[in-house]
Design a protein around this motif. Structure first.
Motif, PDB file in Angstrom:
ATOM      1  N   LYS A   1      17.048 -44.695  -4.229  1.00 16.06           N
ATOM      2  CA  LYS A   1      18.407 -44.187  -4.432  1.00 16.06           C
ATOM      3  C   LYS A   1      18.964 -44.689  -5.762  1.00 16.06           C
ATOM      4  N   ARG A   2      18.785 -45.985  -6.047  1.00 16.66           N
ATOM      5  CA  ARG A   2      19.250 -46.536  -7.321  1.00 16.66           C
ATOM      6  C   ARG A   2      18.549 -45.864  -8.504  1.00 16.66           C
TER       7      ARG A   2
ATOM      8  N   GLN B   1      17.254 -42.876  -8.588  1.00 17.43           N
ATOM      9  CA  GLN B   1      17.745 -41.501  -8.695  1.00 17.43           C
ATOM     10  C   GLN B   1      19.124 -41.473  -9.354  1.00 17.43           C
ATOM     11  N   ASP B   2      20.013 -42.388  -8.962  1.00 15.62           N
ATOM     12  CA  ASP B   2      21.340 -42.470  -9.567  1.00 15.62           C
ATOM     13  C   ASP B   2      21.247 -42.802 -11.058  1.00 15.62           C
ATOM     14  N   HIS B   3      20.335 -43.703 -11.419  1.00 15.88           N
ATOM     15  CA  HIS B   3      20.151 -44.088 -12.819  1.00 15.88           C
ATOM     16  C   HIS B   3      19.646 -42.895 -13.633  1.00 15.88           C
TER      17      HIS B   3
ATOM     18  N   GLN C   1      20.092 -39.770 -12.991  1.00 15.53           N
ATOM     19  CA  GLN C   1      21.193 -38.817 -13.086  1.00 15.53           C
ATOM     20  C   GLN C   1      22.187 -39.255 -14.168  1.00 15.53           C
TER      21      GLN C   1
END
Length: 164
Positions: A59-60, A62-64, A66
């Motif tokens: 998740k981290r 993927q957020d990074h 993005q």
């Protein structure tokens, strides 16, 4: 591992005792739960590792990714090394940051840790001010209600005294 080997080399009777124990345990039949219980325990441990370690890390990441894809020229960012700068030029793999007037450093996109945008800071300040205003308004209303109750209590006492 080296500790165990040196321990066995220094004390050969440990190896003999382990072999005797293994022979005894192989002679006895294990119940159904004992043979499957180990596999169930391993499966539970794998699920716990996935939920606590692997999923949050994905998740981290993927957020990074993005955040990196949304970067544009003029954004203020912080690198993984703690260097702050403004994006002056971007390519597919690199970012050129201006850290001071005339000082430009080239980084890979993955070296950008986070983005610092002035818009976000202003929005946060506005939210804090709104929250403080709401808190003050709520306190004023409570204070007014307490005053009204006290005034009502005093007028009731005065009317009871005058009646006597």
């Amino acid at each position: 591992m080296g500790f165990i080997l040196s321990l066995v080399a220094a004390h050969p009777w440990l190896l003999q005792a382990a072999e005797k124990t293994a022979e005894k345990s192989s002679k006895t039949q294990a119940s159904g739960f004992q043979s499957y219980g180990m596999w169930i325990l391993i499966a539970v441990m794998l699920v716990v590792f996935y939920v606590l370690l692997i999923r949050p890390q994905r998740k981290r990441a993927q957020d990074h990714d993005q955040m990196i894809s949304k970067l544009k020229k003029g954004d203020e960012v912080v690198t993984i090394g703690g260097i702050q700068g403004v994006i002056k030029k971007m390519t597919d793999d690199t970012v050129v940051l201006e850290v001071d007037k005339g000082v430009r450093i080239t980084f890979t996109r993955s070296a950008i840790s986070r983005s610092i945008t002035p818009v976000d800071e202003e929005e946060e300040e506005e939210e804090v001010e709104e929250q403080e205003t709401e808190d003050l308004e709520g306190e004023e209303e409570e204070y007014e209600e307490e005053l009204e109750e006290e005034l009502e209590g005093e007028t009731e006492e005065e009317t009871s005294e005058t009646d006597e």
